[in-house]
Design an enzyme around this catalytic site. Structure first.
Site, mmCIF file in Angstrom:
data_model
loop_
_atom_site.group_PDB
_atom_site.id
_atom_site.type_symbol
_atom_site.label_atom_id
_atom_site.label_comp_id
_atom_site.label_asym_id
_atom_site.label_seq_id
_atom_site.Cartn_x
_atom_site.Cartn_y
_atom_site.Cartn_z
ATOM 1 N N ARG A 11 0.847 -1.200 0.000
ATOM 2 C CA ARG A 11 0.000 0.000 0.000
ATOM 3 C C ARG A 11 0.874 1.238 0.000
ATOM 4 N NH1 ARG A 11 -4.870 0.216 4.091
ATOM 5 N NH2 ARG A 11 -3.208 0.770 5.526
ATOM 6 N N THR A 43 -1.305 7.424 -0.591
ATOM 7 C CA THR A 43 -2.627 7.248 -1.233
ATOM 8 C C THR A 43 -3.396 6.056 -0.664
ATOM 9 O OG1 THR A 43 -1.739 5.744 -2.896
ATOM 10 C CG2 THR A 43 -1.673 8.105 -3.406
ATOM 11 N N ASP A 81 0.027 -3.404 12.209
ATOM 12 C CA ASP A 81 0.553 -3.742 10.880
ATOM 13 C C ASP A 81 0.935 -5.221 10.857
ATOM 14 O OD1 ASP A 81 2.505 -4.169 8.713
ATOM 15 O OD2 ASP A 81 2.248 -2.027 8.393
ATOM 16 N N ASP A 133 4.557 -6.175 9.565
ATOM 17 C CA ASP A 133 5.605 -5.818 10.529
ATOM 18 C C ASP A 133 5.584 -6.752 11.733
ATOM 19 O OD1 ASP A 133 6.657 -3.786 9.047
ATOM 20 O OD2 ASP A 133 5.550 -2.195 10.061
HETATM 21 C C1 PRP Z 1 -1.295 -4.926 4.231
HETATM 22 C C2 PRP Z 1 -2.099 -6.213 4.304
HETATM 23 C C3 PRP Z 1 -2.866 -6.170 3.009
HETATM 24 C C4 PRP Z 1 -3.134 -4.706 2.841
HETATM 25 C C5 PRP Z 1 -4.537 -4.425 3.252
HETATM 26 O O1 PRP Z 1 -0.191 -5.078 3.428
HETATM 27 O O2 PRP Z 1 -1.307 -7.349 4.452
HETATM 28 O O3 PRP Z 1 -2.166 -6.685 1.905
HETATM 29 O O4 PRP Z 1 -2.227 -4.006 3.699
HETATM 30 O O5 PRP Z 1 -4.863 -3.100 3.006
HETATM 31 P P1 PRP Z 1 -5.963 -2.673 1.934
HETATM 32 O O6 PRP Z 1 -7.137 -3.562 2.127
HETATM 33 O O7 PRP Z 1 -6.247 -1.242 2.301
HETATM 34 O O8 PRP Z 1 -5.356 -2.786 0.559
HETATM 35 P P2 PRP Z 1 0.911 -3.909 3.263
HETATM 36 O O9 PRP Z 1 0.568 -3.054 2.096
HETATM 37 O O10 PRP Z 1 1.096 -3.209 4.575
HETATM 38 O O11 PRP Z 1 2.194 -4.695 2.828
HETATM 39 P P3 PRP Z 1 3.060 -5.794 3.629
HETATM 40 O O12 PRP Z 1 2.202 -7.027 3.759
HETATM 41 O O13 PRP Z 1 4.222 -5.982 2.725
HETATM 42 O O14 PRP Z 1 3.441 -5.223 4.972
HETATM 43 N N1 URA Z 2 -2.597 -3.395 6.802
HETATM 44 C C1 URA Z 2 -2.305 -3.845 8.034
HETATM 45 O O1 URA Z 2 -1.324 -4.583 8.212
HETATM 46 N N2 URA Z 2 -3.096 -3.481 9.055
HETATM 47 C C2 URA Z 2 -4.165 -2.689 8.891
HETATM 48 O O2 URA Z 2 -4.867 -2.405 9.883
HETATM 49 C C3 URA Z 2 -4.449 -2.209 7.605
HETATM 50 C C4 URA Z 2 -3.649 -2.595 6.576
#
Ligand code: PRP
Ligand code: URA
Length: 209
Positions: free
Chosen positions: A104, A108, A200, A203
């Protein structure tokens, strides 16, 4: 449209409580994600078709059943979706694994694609897309578009925590997809994080914060 399934199983709810707790460390967090994923996989595969077969037990012939129909694939959305793969493969070790990389954009909140590698016969497989978090729904919607472009016809989406906003976007955009969540939370905050959620997920799984 398929009605989303929100699991109310006591074991899933108990483990979800520990997962949400900010004092749960990386090792336990990973284990809980994996255990919850296995329990969700068990429920989400409840309606897979079976066919009759026969085996010899030490006592004699037994009419019994095996899985029939399409073979399975599990597709984690990177990174956090990786945490759900082992729980799935523990139950379905023959499933093929595809990967979709999306993150993400911090400004944005829109998903940015950086990787896509799926089994070549994805169109012939029952596909289980996994990601612990469904927040705005943008990542899940885009991942499923990609998987459909590669020909997949039967798709399930499993997340551990969903926000109402994401669930609505996903079910409206892809009404043919079966959606399963362990918890449906209140809302998104101004940073598009799920409230109360678990923070998160990526993380916390990988210890990057
Ligand atoms: C997180 C999560 C989803 C996304 C959800 O990933 O694992 O993929 O956000 O958010 P959305 O429904 O608003 O799209 P992130 O983009 O943080 O990446 P990561 O898994 O690499 O930490
Ligand atoms: N991605 C995450 O990991 N946590 C949230 O709450 C939203 C997006």
């Amino acid at each position: 449209m398929h009605t989303p399934v929100i699991f109310d199983h006591p074991l899933i709810q108990h483990k979800l409580t520990h997962l949400r707790d900010k004092n749960t460390g990386t090792k336990e967090f990973r284990e809980l994600i994996s255990e919850i994923s296995g329990l969700m996989c068990y429920e989400a595969t409840r309606n897979l078709p079976t066919q009759e077969t026969q085996v010899e037990t030490p006592i004699g012939p037994a009419k019994t059943k095996v899985l029939a129909g399409r073979k399975l694939a599990v597709v984690p959305i990177l990174r956090a979706g990786l945490g759900m793969v082992d729980g799935f493969l523990d139950l379905i070790p023959a499933a093929k694994v595809g990967h979709i990389g999306l993150y993400r954009d911090p400004e944005t909140h829109l998903p940015v694609e950086y990787y896509c590698k799926l089994p070549p016969d994805i169109s012939e497989r029952e596909v289980f897309v996994v990601d612990p978090m469904l927040a705005t729904g943008g990542s899940a919607v885009d991942a499923i578009h990609l998987i459909k472009q590669k020909g997949a016809q039967s798709i399930h989406f499993l997340c551990i925590i969903a926000a109402p906003e994401g669930l609505e976007l996903l079910t409206k955009t892809h009404p043919d997809v079966n959606v399963y969540c362990a918890g449906l939370d209140e809302r998104l905050n101004e940073n598009a994080y799920i409230v109360p959620g678990l923070g998160d997920a990526g993380d916390r799984i990988f210890g990057t914060k």
